[in-house]
Structures are given as C-alpha cells and as structure tokens.
Enzyme design. Structure first.
Site, PDB file in Angstrom:
ATOM      1  N   ARG A  38     -15.100  -3.478 -13.221  1.00  8.48           N
ATOM      2  CA  ARG A  38     -16.068  -4.458 -12.717  1.00  8.48           C
ATOM      3  C   ARG A  38     -17.103  -3.734 -11.844  1.00  8.48           C
ATOM      4  O   ARG A  38     -16.817  -2.691 -11.264  1.00  8.48           O
ATOM      5  CB  ARG A  38     -15.353  -5.501 -11.855  1.00  8.48           C
ATOM      6  N   LYS A  63      -9.964  -7.299  -8.203  1.00  7.54           N
ATOM      7  CA  LYS A  63      -9.898  -8.756  -8.084  1.00  7.54           C
ATOM      8  C   LYS A  63      -8.484  -9.164  -7.651  1.00  7.54           C
ATOM      9  O   LYS A  63      -7.509  -8.555  -8.071  1.00  7.54           O
ATOM     10  CB  LYS A  63     -10.234  -9.387  -9.434  1.00  7.54           C
ATOM     11  N   HIS A 134     -21.118  -6.492 -16.836  1.00 11.01           N
ATOM     12  CA  HIS A 134     -20.015  -7.210 -17.457  1.00 11.01           C
ATOM     13  C   HIS A 134     -20.026  -7.077 -18.979  1.00 11.01           C
ATOM     14  O   HIS A 134     -18.975  -7.075 -19.615  1.00 11.01           O
ATOM     15  CB  HIS A 134     -20.056  -8.690 -17.054  1.00 11.01           C
ATOM     16  N   ARG A 137     -18.140  -4.013 -19.852  1.00  7.65           N
ATOM     17  CA  ARG A 137     -16.705  -4.256 -19.663  1.00  7.65           C
ATOM     18  C   ARG A 137     -16.139  -5.012 -20.866  1.00  7.65           C
ATOM     19  O   ARG A 137     -15.106  -4.640 -21.426  1.00  7.65           O
ATOM     20  CB  ARG A 137     -16.524  -5.046 -18.362  1.00  7.65           C
ATOM     21  N   HIS A 160      -6.257  -7.981 -15.575  1.00 11.08           N
ATOM     22  CA  HIS A 160      -6.052  -9.427 -15.738  1.00 11.08           C
ATOM     23  C   HIS A 160      -4.605  -9.791 -15.441  1.00 11.08           C
ATOM     24  O   HIS A 160      -3.700  -9.122 -15.897  1.00 11.08           O
ATOM     25  CB  HIS A 160      -6.364  -9.866 -17.179  1.00 11.08           C
ATOM     26  N   TYR A 169     -11.283 -13.264 -23.243  1.00 13.48           N
ATOM     27  CA  TYR A 169     -12.240 -12.217 -22.990  1.00 13.48           C
ATOM     28  C   TYR A 169     -12.613 -11.443 -24.231  1.00 13.48           C
ATOM     29  O   TYR A 169     -13.752 -11.106 -24.451  1.00 13.48           O
ATOM     30  CB  TYR A 169     -11.553 -11.279 -22.014  1.00 13.48           C
TER      31      TYR A 169
END
Length: 178
Positions: A38, A63, A134, A137, A160, A169
C-alpha cells in the site's frame, strides 16, 4: 480491472533514469508492482526494513497494525539497490533519517504525494487508464494469481485478514477457488 503486462512496463518505464530522482521513482514503481504494498506502507518503509540477502521487505504496522514480511522480486531489488547506493545518499540531508524513500527535501514521503506522483506516471504512460498506487497493488495480485500463485500466499502478501477480501480484490469467486 488490472493492467496488462505491457501497460505495467509502460508505467514503470516513465521515470527518466538519467535523473537521480528518476532512479528513485523507478525503484518505487517497481516495488509497488513487485511487492503489492500500500502507499502508506511504502511511505513508512525504513532502510533497515529491506533485507537484501533474503530479498524481503518488513512491513511494519500495515493496515490494522499488522506486521508482515513480503518478498521483493529480483528486478525490483536491483532498482532498490541502485537507488540506495547511488541516489539516497544525495537526498539524505540528515544521516540519521531512517526513511527508505526520500523526497528532494530529504524527508519521508506523504502517501498523498505518492498518489499524485503515480497518477502522473500512469497518465504519462499513455495507457488510457486512470489509476494510482492501488492499481499497481491490484495488478500485482492479479498477475500472481494468473501465474499460478496460491490465493493464500497472495492473501499473506497483501496483508488481508480474510480470504474473501483477496478474492474480491483479484475478482475471483470463492466458488472458482473451491
């Protein structure tokens, strides 16, 4: 919709590598695509987070405050090493600055600045697609899946918590995975 390989190459080749900042920018783009990190994670990277021997990168406090280790592709590592060895010493106004990527002012990047830069590179690549960090990614994850990587490995790489997030995704249904 992820980028195709030719589109990724077009974006990655935008920075002028005759310019020291172009080498830095190329290293950042290579890393976004290689490691699927990210923008906030790239902005927080420190010099000691890169393990050259193992070709890995330590992502600290990603995250949900999770740490993880991600592999760095050989090509991305080559550009990272070139940046660290040739360019970063010129940008580091303070020798104690731990940030891996430095602005022309010798400071760590703000994630919003990274977004604007990558958006500009994507526009300059003339691939007729909007996008930013993004997109690289998402493209990384999709290309890995298409290349036969296990979805759980991709889940780990992206950081994740739920497999469903990775499936959404990469636009793969859980049914297909079963």
């Amino acid at each position: 919709e992820p980028l195709g390989l030719h589109q990724v190459e077009a974006v990655i080749n935008v920075p002028d590598i005759r310019d020291p900042l172009g080498i830095r920018d190329r290293a950042m783009l290579e890393l976004f695509y290689s490691a699927g990190i990210r923008r906030s994670e790239l902005a927080k990277l420190q010099l000691h987070d890169l393990n050259r021997e193992r070709q890995t990168l330590q992502i600290r406090q990603g995250k949900n405050h999770k740490d993880r280790v991600v592999p760095v592709g050989t090509r991305a590592l080559t550009w990272l090493e070139r940046y660290i060895d040739e360019v970063r010493p010129r940008l580091a106004l303070d020798i104690h600055q731990p940030a891996l990527f430095l602005t022309s002012y010798g400071e760590p990047f703000n994630p919003d600045v990274l977004s604007r830069m990558v958006t500009k590179f994507i526009k300059k690549a003339e691939i007729d697609r909007p996008g930013s960090c993004h997109l690289l990614r998402h493209t990384c994850a999709t290309h890995m899946l298409e290349g036969g990587a296990d979805i759980r490995f991709i889940q780990q790489l992206l950081g994740h918590e739920k497999l469903e997030t990775t499936a959404i995704y990469t636009r793969v249904s859980i049914e297909q995975l079963k």
